[in-house]
Design a protein around this motif. Structure first.
Motif, mmCIF file in Angstrom:
data_model
loop_
_atom_site.group_PDB
_atom_site.id
_atom_site.type_symbol
_atom_site.label_atom_id
_atom_site.label_comp_id
_atom_site.label_asym_id
_atom_site.label_seq_id
_atom_site.Cartn_x
_atom_site.Cartn_y
_atom_site.Cartn_z
ATOM 1 N N LEU A 6 7.513 1.978 -5.561
ATOM 2 C CA LEU A 6 6.089 1.777 -5.299
ATOM 3 C C LEU A 6 5.632 0.351 -5.606
ATOM 4 O O LEU A 6 4.502 -0.018 -5.302
ATOM 5 N N SER B 274 1.440 -0.267 -6.168
ATOM 6 C CA SER B 274 0.719 -0.004 -4.924
ATOM 7 C C SER B 274 -0.156 1.235 -4.955
ATOM 8 O O SER B 274 -1.065 1.366 -4.131
ATOM 9 N N THR B 275 0.075 2.144 -5.887
ATOM 10 C CA THR B 275 -0.773 3.332 -5.954
ATOM 11 C C THR B 275 -1.737 3.311 -7.133
ATOM 12 O O THR B 275 -2.836 3.869 -7.038
#
Length: 231
Positions: A191, A47-48
């Motif tokens: 994440l 997600s990052t």
């Protein structure tokens, strides 16, 4: 879904000779988790950092590599899974003096990768094919996890005498495999997002990596197994 005849997948590299002691070798496993009833596969998204991948990771000390593949698949994606025996060309011998006829289906890796971790440390990664669990088994293992204070529960293997058709009869039409929440074991894994994607969409997102071919070859093997069972 593209097949290996039309999909420009990778080819094996030439054999190598290399030696690593235990302090300079890491062994890991990854898994392509199929929902057989809907021809979808679990794909993770960072997600990052914004990239797609199949769940994978290091096996624990003393853990069988195939079990590590299933566990990492669960921890990184949230989907409980078990390896699916498939028809696969491989070079492993059959068990000596086996008491029963050998099955044409195996749970051997479909790909193996050698990747450097540093100038002195090697990573070996085995890629397997798996399926999401039947709903009753998923529920049973989830309950056992609660009883054992969150400890990972190793699923029983795919039943030797069960066909894919019989296996799918245990799912109601429209059943959606459960994605368990907060299964990542560290901040990095928290994440990760995961999705059950149609096969062509998954291959497109993974294109240019061995992971795309794990999906392609894995689904071809699933289809081959179903065809063999129907003859």
């Amino acid at each position: 879904m593209a097949n290996s005849a039309s999909y420009p997948g990778p080819s094996s590299d030439y054999p190598v000779i290399a030696n690593f002691d235990s302090a300079h070798l890491t062994i890991g496993a990854g898994v392509s988790i199929f929902h057989l009833a809907t021809a979808r596969v679990v794909v993770c998204y960072h997600s990052t950092e914004g990239y797609w991948f199949l769940p994978k990771g290091r096996r624990d000390a003393g853990e069988a590599t195939n079990t590590g593949a299933e566990r990492e698949g669960f921890e990184e994606s949230g989907y409980r899974n078990r390896l699916l025996p498939i028809p696969l060309r491989h070079r492993q011998p059959q068990a000596h003096n086996a008491s029963t006829l050998s099955s044409p289906f195996v749970t051997e890796p479909v790909w193996t990768q050698f990747m450097p971790v540093s100038r002195s440390t090697q990573y070996i990664l085995f890629w397997y094919v798996a399926e999401t669990l039947p709903p009753d088994l998923d529920a049973s293992l989830t309950q056992q996890t609660v009883v054992e204070n969150g400890a990972y529960q190793v699923p029983p293997p795919f039943p030797a005498e069960t066909t894919v058709k019989q296996r799918l009869a245990g799912e109601e039409d429209g059943y959606e495999p459960l994605r368990h929440q907060n299964t990542g074991v560290n901040e990095e894994e928290q994440l990760y997002e995961s999705y059950l994607l149609p096969l062509d969409e998954a291959v497109k997102k993974l294109r240019g990596t061995i992971m795309a071919d794990v999906v392609v070859r894995g689904w071809e093997a699933v289809r081959a197994r179903k065809a063999m069972e129907e003859t």
